[in-house]
Design a protein around this motif. Structure first.
Motif, PDB file in Angstrom:
ATOM      1  N   GLN A   8      -3.246  11.850   3.871  1.00 53.42           N
ATOM      2  CA  GLN A   8      -3.112  11.185   2.367  1.00 53.42           C
ATOM      3  C   GLN A   8      -3.903  11.878   1.620  1.00 53.42           C
ATOM      4  O   GLN A   8      -4.898  12.333   1.750  1.00 53.42           O
ATOM      5  CB  GLN A   8      -3.578   9.865   2.725  1.00 53.42           C
ATOM      6  CG  GLN A   8      -3.070   8.865   3.566  1.00 53.42           C
ATOM      7  CD  GLN A   8      -3.479   7.367   3.751  1.00 53.42           C
ATOM      8  OE1 GLN A   8      -3.189   6.896   4.870  1.00 53.42           O
ATOM      9  NE2 GLN A   8      -3.533   6.770   2.690  1.00 53.42           N
ATOM     10  N   GLN A  68       2.522   9.930  -3.551  1.00 55.46           N
ATOM     11  CA  GLN A  68       1.602   8.695  -3.641  1.00 55.46           C
ATOM     12  C   GLN A  68       1.397   7.861  -4.972  1.00 55.46           C
ATOM     13  O   GLN A  68       1.362   6.455  -5.023  1.00 55.46           O
ATOM     14  CB  GLN A  68       0.084   8.943  -2.928  1.00 55.46           C
ATOM     15  CG  GLN A  68      -0.945   7.757  -2.951  1.00 55.46           C
ATOM     16  CD  GLN A  68      -1.601   7.148  -4.474  1.00 55.46           C
ATOM     17  OE1 GLN A  68      -1.843   8.205  -5.119  1.00 55.46           O
ATOM     18  NE2 GLN A  68      -1.872   5.859  -4.485  1.00 55.46           N
ATOM     19  N   GLY A 113      -4.722   9.187  -3.903  1.00 57.58           N
ATOM     20  CA  GLY A 113      -4.987   7.749  -3.225  1.00 57.58           C
ATOM     21  C   GLY A 113      -6.138   7.230  -3.681  1.00 57.58           C
ATOM     22  O   GLY A 113      -6.509   5.815  -3.592  1.00 57.58           O
ATOM     23  N   HIS A 138      -9.810   8.496   6.889  1.00 59.36           N
ATOM     24  CA  HIS A 138      -9.957   7.993   5.635  1.00 59.36           C
ATOM     25  C   HIS A 138     -11.124   7.037   5.345  1.00 59.36           C
ATOM     26  O   HIS A 138     -11.593   6.635   6.258  1.00 59.36           O
ATOM     27  CB  HIS A 138      -8.312   6.967   5.553  1.00 59.36           C
ATOM     28  CG  HIS A 138      -8.202   6.514   4.343  1.00 59.36           C
ATOM     29  ND1 HIS A 138      -8.857   5.364   3.727  1.00 59.36           N
ATOM     30  CD2 HIS A 138      -7.228   6.529   3.378  1.00 59.36           C
ATOM     31  CE1 HIS A 138      -8.415   5.347   2.363  1.00 59.36           C
ATOM     32  NE2 HIS A 138      -7.231   5.841   2.362  1.00 59.36           N
ATOM     33  N   HIS A 175       1.542  11.864  -0.234  1.00 57.48           N
ATOM     34  CA  HIS A 175       0.938  11.546   1.235  1.00 57.48           C
ATOM     35  C   HIS A 175       2.418  12.377   2.034  1.00 57.48           C
ATOM     36  O   HIS A 175       3.331  12.271   1.760  1.00 57.48           O
ATOM     37  CB  HIS A 175       1.017  10.220   1.414  1.00 57.48           C
ATOM     38  CG  HIS A 175      -0.147   9.320   1.013  1.00 57.48           C
ATOM     39  ND1 HIS A 175      -1.192   9.839   0.188  1.00 57.48           N
ATOM     40  CD2 HIS A 175      -0.250   8.114   0.563  1.00 57.48           C
ATOM     41  CE1 HIS A 175      -2.137   8.962  -0.046  1.00 57.48           C
ATOM     42  NE2 HIS A 175      -1.374   8.028   0.134  1.00 57.48           N
ATOM     43  N   GLU A 200      -7.055   1.034   5.832  1.00 58.87           N
ATOM     44  CA  GLU A 200      -6.067   1.773   5.432  1.00 58.87           C
ATOM     45  C   GLU A 200      -4.995   1.500   6.598  1.00 58.87           C
ATOM     46  O   GLU A 200      -3.704   1.132   6.623  1.00 58.87           O
ATOM     47  CB  GLU A 200      -6.216   3.024   5.317  1.00 58.87           C
ATOM     48  CG  GLU A 200      -5.075   3.575   4.429  1.00 58.87           C
ATOM     49  CD  GLU A 200      -4.839   3.459   2.982  1.00 58.87           C
ATOM     50  OE1 GLU A 200      -5.761   2.569   2.701  1.00 58.87           O
ATOM     51  OE2 GLU A 200      -3.960   4.031   2.515  1.00 58.87           O
ATOM     52  N   ASN A 228       0.806  -1.100   0.162  1.00 53.26           N
ATOM     53  CA  ASN A 228       0.092  -0.121   0.048  1.00 53.26           C
ATOM     54  C   ASN A 228       0.854   1.116   0.099  1.00 53.26           C
ATOM     55  O   ASN A 228       1.846   1.117   0.845  1.00 53.26           O
ATOM     56  CB  ASN A 228      -0.826   0.040   1.218  1.00 53.26           C
ATOM     57  CG  ASN A 228      -1.994   1.004   1.101  1.00 53.26           C
ATOM     58  OD1 ASN A 228      -2.849   1.154   0.150  1.00 53.26           O
ATOM     59  ND2 ASN A 228      -2.187   1.755   2.205  1.00 53.26           N
ATOM     60  N   CYS A 229       0.421   2.443  -0.596  1.00 52.62           N
ATOM     61  CA  CYS A 229       1.336   3.382  -0.858  1.00 52.62           C
ATOM     62  C   CYS A 229       1.891   4.019   0.586  1.00 52.62           C
ATOM     63  O   CYS A 229       2.959   4.451   0.603  1.00 52.62           O
ATOM     64  CB  CYS A 229       0.382   4.595  -1.608  1.00 52.62           C
ATOM     65  SG  CYS A 229      -1.111   4.629  -1.023  1.00 52.62           S
ATOM     66  N   ARG A 258      -7.516  11.379   5.334  1.00 53.45           N
ATOM     67  CA  ARG A 258      -7.470  12.241   4.012  1.00 53.45           C
ATOM     68  C   ARG A 258      -7.322  13.504   4.107  1.00 53.45           C
ATOM     69  O   ARG A 258      -8.244  14.263   4.906  1.00 53.45           O
ATOM     70  CB  ARG A 258      -8.779  11.732   3.447  1.00 53.45           C
ATOM     71  CG  ARG A 258      -8.801  12.163   1.836  1.00 53.45           C
ATOM     72  CD  ARG A 258      -7.872  11.318   1.036  1.00 53.45           C
ATOM     73  NE  ARG A 258      -8.454   9.741   0.856  1.00 53.45           N
ATOM     74  CZ  ARG A 258      -7.646   8.771   0.192  1.00 53.45           C
ATOM     75  NH1 ARG A 258      -6.401   8.875  -0.067  1.00 53.45           N
ATOM     76  NH2 ARG A 258      -8.256   7.797   0.011  1.00 53.45           N
TER      77      ARG A 258
HETATM   78  C1  2RA Z   1      -5.262   5.577  -0.341  1.00 59.60           C
HETATM   79  N1  2RA Z   1      -3.609   3.893  -0.064  1.00 59.60           N
HETATM   80  O1  2RA Z   1      -4.356   6.489  -0.585  1.00 59.60           O
HETATM   81  C2  2RA Z   1      -5.034   4.141  -0.738  1.00 59.60           C
HETATM   82  C3  2RA Z   1      -5.123   3.656  -1.952  1.00 59.60           C
HETATM   83  N2  2RA Z   1      -4.199   3.442  -2.684  1.00 59.60           N
HETATM   84  O2  2RA Z   1      -6.475   5.600  -0.257  1.00 59.60           O
END
Ligand code: 2RA
Length: 339
Positions: A161, A322, A165, A203, A247, A215, A133-134, A240
């Motif tokens: 984030q 990301q 993403g 998120h 990120h 996540e 995952n990123c 988020r």
């Molecule tokens: C996000 N890591 O940033 C998740 C999706 N790649 O929402």
């Protein structure tokens, strides 16, 4: 010469970044096939001064393919990843579908290349390698060099984030909402069901029984698999934020052995893929804008955690693109290791 490539999900944000990274790194493929859903089939995509027609992804798409880069969501990976492997392709999957499957390498090339030892194009069979995952990639790019030196006992991560993403549509909606809000209009909320511009929120991943969202649990589980350490304590809060494509993550580390901040800074300065931006006098530290569209993961705010005894604790702040190192670059670096 070179492998025959297939890119699955080529019209998405990561799919497009696959093409950019393949070009930037002059990846030596002999042929390339651009694959997407029926909806996108027929579109033309310019790549390396050629116009390619996007083909519809089918079970026959992988005949004669050596390496298939996937970023089309977990259900596409679950359906077509095994088919591609069966046809002899090595799949590098950016989805979460297979990351925690026993025996599937979960790889950050600068961190745990040994996990994919022996997997090579031409070995006579297919294989599947999972891209982490990123937010995990970006965190561990910075935390691992320190872990290798003083063994992390506990890691606390708070992430900030970017829209990317959640895909290209989320990036477009962030821009649209920002304009609407500035014009005094009600924000268009299709992707996140709440205002994103000038706001931030937990998120959007589903929240599990234990109160963590998916996540956050990816950070916990993927860190343990990549470090091959089921005892390391990890907790995460993923947020988020209204940022386009990079990120940011605040990482608190508790070590088994002492690690002072100067030594930590030196280790990070010499770590592959890391850029240290840590200038206290000018208050210059990593920012999402400064790492956007770049390969490097930036680390700063390196300081002893004064809430912990001696030099067993450290706080750092990490930023990484990301779409690039968090997804496409990491996957292409894995593909380079298959050659
Ligand atoms: C996000 N890591 O940033 C998740 C999706 N790649 O929402």
């Amino acid at each position: 010469t070179g492998p025959s490539l297939a890119v699955v999900g080529v019209t998405g944000a990561v799919g497009q970044e696959f093409l950019s990274v393949l070009s930037d790194r002059d990846f030596p493929f002999r042929s390339i096939k651009l694959l997407a859903s029926k909806r996108s089939a027929g579109k033309s995509v310019s790549f390396q001064n050629h116009s390619f027609t996007v083909e519809e992804l089918t079970a026959d798409s992988f005949n004669g393919i050596d390496i298939a880069l996937f970023s089309a969501g977990g259900s596409i990976s679950k359906e077509f990843g095994p088919i591609a492997v069966e046809k002899g392709a090595i799949v590098v999957d950016n989805s979460s579908a297979f990351r925690m499957v026993e025996g599937v390498p979960l790889v950050i090339p600068e961190v745990n290349p040994d996990a994919m030892e022996g997997i090579k194009v031409g070995m006579g069979r297919g294989a599947l390698i999972a891209n982490p995952n990123c937010s995990t990639i970006i965190c561990l790019m910075a935390a691992t060099p320190l872990h290798r030196h003083a063994k992390v006992k506990r890691m606390v991560v708070s992430t900030y984030q970017a829209a990317s993403g959640a895909g290209a549509a989320a990036m477009h909606e962030l821009e649209l909402q920002t304009r609407e809000v500035l014009e005094g209009k009600p924000p268009t909320c299709n992707i996140f069901k709440q205002q994103y511009a000038f706001n931030l929120f937990s998120h959007n991943a589903p929240v599990l029984e234990n109160g963590y969202n998916e996540e956050e649990m990816k950070m916990v589980k993927e860190t343990r698999k990549i470090w091959n350490d089921m005892d390391v304590k990890v907790t995460a809060t993923c947020i988020r934020v209204p940022v386009m494509r990079a990120h940011a993550e605040s990482v608190n580390l508790q070590f088994e052995k002492p690690l002072d901040e100067d030594t930590a800074r030196e280790i990070l300065k010499n770590a592959p893929g890391i850029v240290v931006i840590d200038d206290r006098s000018s208050n210059h530290f990593p920012t999402p804008l400064e790492v956007s569209n770049k390969d490097g993961v930036a680390v700063g705010r390196i300081r002893r955690d004064l809430s912990q005894d001696g030099n067993h604790g450290l706080d750092i702040f990490v930023c990484g693109d990301q779409v690039r190192k968090g997804a496409a670059l990491n996957a292409v670096q894995i593909a380079e290791m298959l050659l």
